[in-house]
Enzyme design. Structure first.
Site, PDB file in Angstrom:
ATOM      1  N   TYR A   1      -4.982   8.898   3.048  1.00 38.15           N
ATOM      2  CA  TYR A   1      -3.876   8.223   2.364  1.00 38.15           C
ATOM      3  C   TYR A   1      -2.567   8.428   3.124  1.00 38.15           C
ATOM      4  CZ  TYR A   1      -0.630   7.121  -1.476  1.00 38.15           C
ATOM      5  OH  TYR A   1       0.374   6.588  -2.258  1.00 38.15           O
TER       6      TYR A   1
ATOM      7  N   ASP B   1       3.590   4.283 -10.330  1.00 39.21           N
ATOM      8  CA  ASP B   1       4.478   4.807  -9.293  1.00 39.21           C
ATOM      9  C   ASP B   1       5.834   4.139  -9.387  1.00 39.21           C
ATOM     10  OD1 ASP B   1       5.760   5.667  -6.979  1.00 39.21           O
ATOM     11  OD2 ASP B   1       4.022   5.340  -5.686  1.00 39.21           O
TER      12      ASP B   1
END
Length: 129
Positions: free
Chosen positions: A19, A43
């Site tokens: 990631y 997020d």
């Protein structure tokens, strides 16, 4: 060791590393590939939850579309099916640079795919450099 032989902790560890690496040099599609088909992304926490691949690709395209981007993992902790990690992300475009250091909480499925991601940060954490 094959992926099938890897423990869940090893899979999670590899996914978190992938990631951060993909935030540096990957595509939005490659980042979305780390997520399970039914994954959710919040997020930052409190924002609208994204829950389709198309929404994930659109979300990560903002980062991958930057002229400059550097993600640096500061630390990570893994327990059970969950990883918590902090990283710094510096992005730049049109002569402007920004830095943010979120803490991400990811829960994983048995295959090591992200089933949920929640990012802990607030607008005041975003700094112009």
């Amino acid at each position: 060791m094959t992926v099938e032989q890897a423990t869940l902790a090893e899979k999670i560890n590899a996914t978190v590393d992938a990631y951060v690496n993909l935030l540096n040099s990957g595509t939005a599609e490659q980042i979305a590939d780390l997520y399970a088909a039914t994954a959710t992304v919040e997020d930052p926490i409190g924002a609208e939850v994204r829950n389709t691949r198309e929404q994930l690709v659109e979300f990560y395209s903002v980062i991958t579309g930057m002229d400059e981007r550097t993600a640096t993992l500061k630390w990570k902790k893994i327990a059970g099916d969950t990883a918590v990690f902090e990283f710094t992300l510096v992005t730049g475009t049109s002569g402007m640079k920004f830095e943010i250091t979120p803490i991400d909480i990811m829960v994983f499925d048995d295959e090591g795919k992200v089933s949920s991601m929640r990012a802990v940060w607030e607008q005041s954490d975003l700094k112009q450099l």
